[in-house]
Scaffold this active site. Structure first.
Site, PDB file in Angstrom:
ATOM      1  N   HIS A   1      10.395  68.712 -39.934  1.00 46.05           N
ATOM      2  CA  HIS A   1      10.762  68.684 -38.588  1.00 46.05           C
ATOM      3  C   HIS A   1       9.928  69.246 -37.781  1.00 46.05           C
ATOM      4  CE1 HIS A   1      14.937  67.219 -39.389  1.00 46.05           C
ATOM      5  NE2 HIS A   1      14.888  67.681 -40.397  1.00 46.05           N
TER       6      HIS A   1
ATOM      7  N   THR B   1       3.292  75.733 -51.505  1.00 44.32           N
ATOM      8  CA  THR B   1       2.902  75.290 -50.267  1.00 44.32           C
ATOM      9  C   THR B   1       1.351  74.981 -50.040  1.00 44.32           C
ATOM     10  OG1 THR B   1       2.306  77.714 -49.800  1.00 44.32           O
ATOM     11  CG2 THR B   1       4.431  77.318 -49.159  1.00 44.32           C
TER      12      THR B   1
ATOM     13  N   ARG C   1       1.797  81.377 -56.172  1.00 49.11           N
ATOM     14  CA  ARG C   1       0.265  81.933 -56.523  1.00 49.11           C
ATOM     15  C   ARG C   1      -0.066  81.663 -58.117  1.00 49.11           C
ATOM     16  NH1 ARG C   1      -0.626  82.700 -51.376  1.00 49.11           N
ATOM     17  NH2 ARG C   1       0.418  84.571 -50.377  1.00 49.11           N
TER      18      ARG C   1
END
Ligand SMILES: CC(C)(COP(=O)(O)OP(=O)(O)OC[C@H]1O[C@@H](n2cnc3c(N)ncnc32)[C@H](O)[C@@H]1OP(=O)(O)O)[C@@H](O)C(=O)NCCC(=O)NCCS
Length: 189
Positions: free
Chosen positions: A114, A166, A181
């Site tokens: 969004h 991410t 990680r």
């Protein structure tokens, strides 16, 4: 007698669930989407594919029960051959999942976010962005992992259970945590 009626009702209910999926698959194939005949889908799988999206589901791919596969207008969703998608997963938007990749239960792979920059407007009125996700071949994604928009995961990588991915993941890397990680490279002791 009551038990018998309950059994018959449950049987009919299961048949109807199967029939709904059968009709959706028939409609998709008639509309020109490529869903291999050898691909299999568990109960309550939802295939929400806009007619203006492009879908390909490869040979022998399996999607287990309660998973959702979603493509909006203009999206390309490509799930290659021999992919295994476990139960309660969501795969949505411009996504490629490479051949032989294994996806554990409750995994979320959504190419969207969004927009929330305008403090004067509700987030729900600010629209969204889509950035494609690319997952290579022979990847293993553990249960409950979340793969965020724009992420590219290299061939043979392993994503630990509960990871939030991410950033891009190199081929054969093992990553875990939130944000994910590097744990180690496969083959390193
Ligand atoms: C990541 C995984 C594959 C193990 O890989 P591994 O290289 O053998 O990892 P190890 O067990 O040797 O642990 C190495 C490090 O990673 C950490 N780690 C392992 N799993 C982790 C996870 N899910 N999240 C965060 N860190 C994790 C360990 O705590 C350890 O850290 P430390 O060195 O600081 O103690 C495994 O833990 C995992 O998450 N598997 C997914 C299981 C699953 O979802 N199954 C169902 C779907 S098929």
């Amino acid at each position: 007698m009551k038990a018998l009626i309950a059994h018959i009702a449950a049987w009919l209910f299961r048949k109807l669930e199967g029939a709904e999926l059968f009709l959706v698959l028939r409609e998709l194939r008639r509309g020109g989407q490529q869903v291999a005949i050898s691909a299999t889908f568990g109960t309550r799988v939802q295939l929400r594919i806009d007619p203006r999206a492009r879908l390909r589901i490869g040979e022998r791919t399996q999607v287990l029960h309660d998973s959702w596969v979603i493509a909006h207008a203009g999206n390309t969703l490509d799930i290659e051959e021999d992919v295994f998608i476990s139960q309660h997963c969501t795969v949505s938007g411009n996504v490629r999942i490479g051949r032989g990749t294994l996806i554990g239960g409750f995994v979320t792979i959504i190419d969207g976010n969004h927009v929330f920059d305008d403090l004067e407007k509700p987030i729900r009125e600010q629209g969204g962005t889509q950035v494609p996700i690319d997952i290579g071949t022979d990847v293993w994604i553990g249960s409950n992992a979340v793969i965020l928009q724009g992420v590219r995961i290299g061939d043979g990588a392993v994503i630990a259970a509960n990871a939030t991915v991410t950033h891009d993941v190199p081929a054969r890397a093992i990553v875990g945590g939130t944000p994910a990680r590097l744990i180690r490279m496969r083959g390193d002791v």
